[in-house]
Every structure is written in C-alpha cells, then in structure tokens.
Motif scaffolding. Structure first.
Motif, PDB file in Angstrom:
ATOM      1  N   THR A 270     -57.352 -35.706  10.665  1.00  0.00           N
ATOM      2  CA  THR A 270     -56.549 -36.768  11.278  1.00  0.00           C
ATOM      3  C   THR A 270     -57.017 -37.026  12.706  1.00  0.00           C
ATOM      4  OG1 THR A 270     -54.964 -35.075  11.950  1.00  0.00           O
ATOM      5  CG2 THR A 270     -54.491 -36.252   9.902  1.00  0.00           C
ATOM      6  N   GLY A 271     -58.156 -36.450  13.073  1.00  0.00           N
ATOM      7  CA  GLY A 271     -58.615 -36.514  14.458  1.00  0.00           C
ATOM      8  C   GLY A 271     -58.168 -35.253  15.170  1.00  0.00           C
ATOM      9  N   ALA A 272     -59.108 -34.619  15.890  1.00  0.00           N
ATOM     10  CA  ALA A 272     -58.821 -33.308  16.503  1.00  0.00           C
ATOM     11  C   ALA A 272     -58.058 -33.476  17.812  1.00  0.00           C
ATOM     12  CB  ALA A 272     -60.116 -32.541  16.723  1.00  0.00           C
ATOM     13  N   LYS A 273     -56.817 -33.926  17.680  1.00  0.00           N
ATOM     14  CA  LYS A 273     -55.999 -34.126  18.872  1.00  0.00           C
ATOM     15  C   LYS A 273     -55.030 -32.958  19.022  1.00  0.00           C
ATOM     16  CE  LYS A 273     -53.354 -37.555  21.313  1.00  0.00           C
ATOM     17  NZ  LYS A 273     -52.689 -38.841  21.318  1.00  0.00           N
ATOM     18  N   GLY A 274     -55.160 -32.241  20.146  1.00  0.00           N
ATOM     19  CA  GLY A 274     -54.255 -31.125  20.424  1.00  0.00           C
ATOM     20  C   GLY A 274     -54.378 -29.976  19.449  1.00  0.00           C
TER      21      GLY A 274
ATOM     22  N   THR B  79     -65.557 -32.319  16.257  1.00  0.00           N
ATOM     23  CA  THR B  79     -64.620 -33.346  15.791  1.00  0.00           C
ATOM     24  C   THR B  79     -64.228 -32.966  14.369  1.00  0.00           C
ATOM     25  OG1 THR B  79     -66.344 -34.659  14.739  1.00  0.00           O
ATOM     26  CG2 THR B  79     -65.897 -35.131  17.062  1.00  0.00           C
ATOM     27  N   ASP B  80     -63.264 -33.667  13.814  1.00  0.00           N
ATOM     28  CA  ASP B  80     -62.973 -33.468  12.400  1.00  0.00           C
ATOM     29  C   ASP B  80     -64.184 -33.933  11.584  1.00  0.00           C
ATOM     30  OD1 ASP B  80     -60.536 -32.505  13.090  1.00  0.00           O
ATOM     31  OD2 ASP B  80     -59.354 -34.025  12.039  1.00  0.00           O
TER      32      ASP B  80
ATOM     33  N   LEU C 296     -63.480 -40.949  22.121  1.00  0.00           N
ATOM     34  CA  LEU C 296     -63.052 -41.009  20.717  1.00  0.00           C
ATOM     35  C   LEU C 296     -62.991 -39.645  20.027  1.00  0.00           C
ATOM     36  CD1 LEU C 296     -65.100 -44.132  19.526  1.00  0.00           C
ATOM     37  CD2 LEU C 296     -62.608 -43.984  19.699  1.00  0.00           C
ATOM     38  N   ARG C 297     -63.265 -38.572  20.769  1.00  0.00           N
ATOM     39  CA  ARG C 297     -63.368 -37.272  20.091  1.00  0.00           C
ATOM     40  C   ARG C 297     -62.132 -36.950  19.248  1.00  0.00           C
ATOM     41  NH1 ARG C 297     -62.563 -31.934  19.765  1.00  0.00           N
ATOM     42  NH2 ARG C 297     -60.802 -32.020  21.176  1.00  0.00           N
TER      43      ARG C 297
END
Lengths: 351, 249
Positions: A197-201, B63-64, B41-42
């Motif tokens: 889902t995107g590497a956020k946090g 990144t994913d 955008l990472r």
C-alpha cells in the motif's frame, strides 16, 4: 436474507460482491460467461474494479496484483482457462496471497466441449501448478450452496493466505434455483499489514516467492506445510448413513445430487444405502469417510470423470471393503435412473 | 573538512548490488530511485519486479515491491494500479521478460493505456540464464543458443519494442535511451523523470527503453561493452522519443 431465483454463475458473482470482493478479472469462456457478464455490470455499481483481460494468463496475474495490494479479489473460468492459470496459482501459493477462484468445469481434455464435467479434480486438489502445494477446494452441489461457499471463501482464503477454488461444473453454473443470498457487509476484509500500500510509516513490504538459498526455500516450504495442516479445520462433508449399509455411495457436486434421487428410490425399496458427499475436496474428509465406509459392505463412487476422486476414496477406504466405480465423462451427465440401475445391479449381485 | 556531495538515494536500501562489473542495471536502478526521491514518492511507490538479473530489486529498493512471474509484470501492475488509488506503480523488465514471454501482457497494458511506468532494460540477451538469444538479439550476434550468430533466416529479426508500442492510443510517452556515458546518463534521467510525470498527470502508459550492456553475456570487458552499445545497438535500436503526447504545465 433475500430469497431469489438465480443462475449458478450469477449467484456466485453476487455472493462475491456481498462478501466485499472489490476486484474481478476475467476472460470469456463457456460455460461461465454469465459470471463475467454479471460482474461487468455489478462490480462498477459496487464501487469495485472489473477488467476483462487478454488471456487467463493475464487474469491470474491481475488477481495476484490485486491480492498483493490487499483487496478481496476473485476470478472465474472454466477448465481450459484454469489450465492457463496454473502458473499464477503456484505464485499465489508461494507468495501466500489470498484469492477466490471459480472453475465451472467442462469436458476435456484439450478444447473438449462446453458440457458439465468433473475431470479437473486432480488439477484442483493435487497441486495443478509447480511446487509442493495443494489448493483449498470446495465443491457445491446446489446454487444456494455455491453462493454461500463463495461468500465464505473470502474469509477462508484470508485466514490462511492461501487461494481457495470453488470447483463447480457446467450444470451448476447454468441451472436456476432459489437462493438465499448472504448479506452485504457481514463478512469484512481482514487487516493486511503485509499488503503493498506504499511504505508509509512502516518498513517496505515485499511480496515474493523467490528464495535462491535452498535452506531458505526449504524453510519457506516447511512453513507452508505447517500451514496446510491447519487447513484441516475447513473440512466439510455431508453424510446420510446407517450402521448396516449394504452400500455407501460417495460422490460430490452435481453427481452427488443426482445420486440422492437414486438412493431415495432404493431406500423406498427397503435397501440400506448410505450417501457420503465430500464438500471440501482438499482437504479431503478422510477420517469421516473412513469411519463411514467401515459401516458398509461396499462403497460406490461415481463421478463425471473416469475416476479421479476415486483414487482418494480407494486410498482411504480399508482394503477389505470393495470400492466400485461408475463414471461418465466428455460432458455426459449420468441420469438418476442410470445410477439407480447401476446401484441396483451392484446390490443384487451382493458382496 | 569535507562536504557530502553525493548520497545513496533514500529509495534504495543499503544492500550492495550483485550485478557484474560493467552491467548497466545499477545505473538504471539509481536513476529510478533518484527520481522516486525527487518526486517524494517513496511512500506511494509499488514496484513490480521482473524475473531475470533484476529479480533482486526487492532487496535493493526500500519501497513496496511485488515479484511477478516471468513476463507478467504488466498484468500484475495493471491490477495494483487499478485497486490502489493515488499510488505510483512501475514495472522494471528485461528483454526476455517483456519482449518474449510477456509480449501479450505488455501489448495489452499499453493498448489499454494503463497508467503505469515501464522501465525496459534491453541488453539483447538473456543475462541470468547464461546468455541465450533474446527477441532483441542483433542479427549476427553470437549467444549461447546462436553459437554461429543470429541468422535472421532461421531465428528471425529483433523486436523493436519502442517502435512497436508507440502507435497505441493508450501510450502517452516512449523514449529509448542508453546509459553508456555520463552525457547519456543525464539524458536517460530526464526520460525517467518524464515517464514519472506522465503517470502523475494520469496520461496513461509510459515506457523508457534502456539500451544496456551485458559484458558477461556478451563476453566483453566493460568498456568494450559500453562502446558496443553505442556503436552496434543504437543502429538496430535508434535512440530517441517515439511517443510524447505532451504534459500539462
């Protein structure tokens, strides 16, 4: 619960939407085309993604992508199309991605025909693709059961992070029956902290089945094998047996349903006939079938194939009990009377 | 006293690349990672990795990342992009992956105008499996499966991916670049940046084709291999912009 008259394919499609399936990828193939038609209309209404792909090879990889992104995803096809999906199914298993797959089986091998068949039992329950795995496989024998099975499959596939196959056949796909549709929203997608889902946090998530180091791959395989053992919790079957059966009839899906008629007729004539219907084909209801078979003088298996589930039954039933088989294939559906005659002759010949 | 003038892009992990000396994958990885950082955008990026030498991308990019079966990355990326609102999705594929086994997937992703970026590394050979003929192998070129050189009468002609995909209406941007010298690396970077913008502006399918050296597969020292890209590959695969529908300001 709403009770409506629906075709098997459409009931399965609607059940998926009610289970929160938000992505469907498909490719036209008979006899399941109504399912993709239904999804093309209903999926956008439900706010989900519908896409007709260029091949079943692409379909299963789209299923893989959507599953990796963490959404509830489904596809449906029929035998030749499911053959093309085997590569992707192996990858789903290797990467531990949940997905619901429907095979509305038709006659084979090769292009075969578009009539009902049960000749993909081996493909579905014994692996199908490369690598050490088996696919969770459920076989419905009515439209209503098919709908509730699809609905439940979304929870099961997420529980184990292992794909689930609903193994129906052309007859079940095409018949119309009253069906009690499950409620929308009662089943909810699980929280997937592994999804892309995107590497956020959080640390970056990776979805892969690649382990170049043999020890690493062995470890991964051992983990999968351990997981497969727990899937025994999903074993399902239906039995109507007694302690002194002259014969125990074993069948699944459409054939089980036809056999019920023959069994009723024989019971009306005073014969002691039991019936055992595996609902989960993998994991197979081994111990239940074993103990049921021990109460019978002989076992009779019938399939729309030349004996695929038969191999599992023979493996499970104790050697001293004879296992007889009657199969029709190539898209021929045995009639109730045909099975009645077959059973009757077995009973008259004795053991 | 020293000032740091260069650092590893944040979108890359600390893992050291395993690529052979003179291989261009490392440069291309870096260009993509730098651009992910530039556009911040990472945390939105999902990369679909290939099968082939770059199969380890999941260890290199912070990144994913999703693996895809050989050739299937455009199908996997299609689904990820469609079910993931606001995410940035790219595939990274080699020539065997994209132009042989995955031809159907790339053609249809392009035709549908999937709003994804494809970074296509063309080194005219199957690198990971030991240097066999690829769909992009040059006529006359010797490989493990064309020991006498690719005979176009027997093995056919190379597939020109950029030229093939450019006419599709769903395609917004295609450019062929190389990274054999600093000048070209800078040009390639601007192509990567442009491809990113096309996706960010939801213009549809974009692809950058990198002509890339495979010194090991070609049996050449790195410097000669880089020169070979410039002197031979560009004749078969001319550099340039093959499609550009235009970006918003």
């Amino acid at each position: 619960m709403v009770r409506v008259l629906m075709k098997g394919t459409e009931a399965m499609a609607e059940a998926a939407i009610r289970a929160g399936c938000s992505a469907y990828f498909g490719y036209p193939i008979t006899p399941q085309t109504e399912l993709i038609h239904y999804m093309s209309r209903r999926m956008p209404e439900a706010g989900g993604v519908f896409l007709q792909a260029e091949s079943e090879v692409s379909v299963i990889n789209m299923v893989y992508g959507a599953a990796a992104a963490g959404v509830r995803v489904m596809t449906s096809s029929s035998s030749p199309g499911v053959s093309l999906m085997q590569e992707g199914i192996s990858y789903l298993v290797g990467a531990e991605l949940p997905a619901v797959l429907i095979n509305v089986m038709r006659g084979g091998p090769g292009l075969g025909n578009i009539q009902p068949s049960q000749s993909d039992y081996f493909q579905s329950t014994k692996g199908g693709g490369h690598g050490d795995y088996k696919l969770i496989t459920f076989a419905p024998s009515s439209v209503s059961e098919a709908a509730s099975m699809v609905y439940d499959a979304f929870d099961i596939t997420e529980k184990y992070r292992h794909p689930v196959m609903i193994l129906a056949d052309g007859a079940l796909g095409q018949i119309m029956e009253p069906v009690s549709l499950p409620e929308q929203g009662a089943s909810k997608p699980s929280v997937k902290n592994w999804a892309l889902t995107g590497a956020k946090g959080r640390p970056a998530n990776k979805i892969f089945s690649f382990y170049l180091d043999p020890k690493g791959l062995e470890e991964h395989n051992l983990h999968l094998q351990e997981k497969f053992k727990n899937i025994d919790d999903e074993i399902k079957y239906e039995e109507d047996i007694s302690d002194d059966m002259e014969i125990l009839v074993v069948a699944y899906g459409t054939v089980a349903r036809i056999l019920k008629n023959a069994v009723q007729k024989l019971r009306g004539e005073g014969k002691k006939v039991g019936i055992f219907r595996p609902i989960s084909l993998w994991p197979f209801p081994e111990s239940a079938l074993k103990s049921a078979s021990m109460k019978a003088k002989q076992v009779f298996v019938s399939e729309m194939s030349y004996g695929q589930m038969l191999e599992d039954v023979r493996r499970i039933v104790p050697d001293e009990i004879e296992v007889k088989f009657y199969g029709r294939a190539g898209g021929v559906v045995p009639s109730p009377n045909e099975l009645y005659i077959k059973l009757k002759s077995l009973l008259e010949r004795g053991v | 006293m020293s000032n740091q003038i260069l650092e590893r892009p944040k979108s890359l992990t600390q893992k050291q690349f395993h690529y052979c000396p003179g291989c261009h994958h490392g440069i291309i990885h870096r260009l993509i990672a730098e651009t992910i950082d530039e556009f911040d955008l990472r945390e939105k990026t999902i990369i679909v990795q290939p099968v082939g030498c770059a199969v380890y991308i999941y260890e290199y990019f912070d990144t994913d990342v999703s693996e895809a079966a050989h050739g299937r990355a455009p199908a996997v990326a299609t689904a990820i992009k469609r079910v993931s609102k606001g995410k940035f999705v790219l595939t990274y594929q080699g020539d065997g992956d994209l132009a042989a086994i995955g031809t159907a997937e790339i053609v249809h992703a392009a035709a549908r105008g999937e709003n994804i970026c494809v970074f296509f590394v063309n080194n005219a050979i199957y690198g990971m499996t030991g240097g066999q003929m690829a769909p992009t192998t040059l006529p006359g070129m010797k490989t493990a499966t064309t020991p006498l050189g690719r005979d176009v009468k027997k093995q056919g002609y190379p597939i020109k991916v950029s030229e093939m995909l450019a006419p599709f209406e769903g395609v917004s941007y295609i450019e062929r670049v190389m990274v054999s010298s600093p000048k070209h690396v800078i040009k390639a970077k601007s192509a990567v940046r442009k491809a990113f913008k096309y996706q960010l502006q939801e213009k549809g399918f974009s692809l950058v084709e990198f002509l890339s050296a495979c010194p090991t597969g070609w049996g050449m020292p790195p410097v000669d291999a880089a020169k070979w890209v410039e002197e031979n590959m560009t004749k078969q695969f001319p550099l340039g912009v093959y499609k550009e529908v235009g970006l918003d300001d």
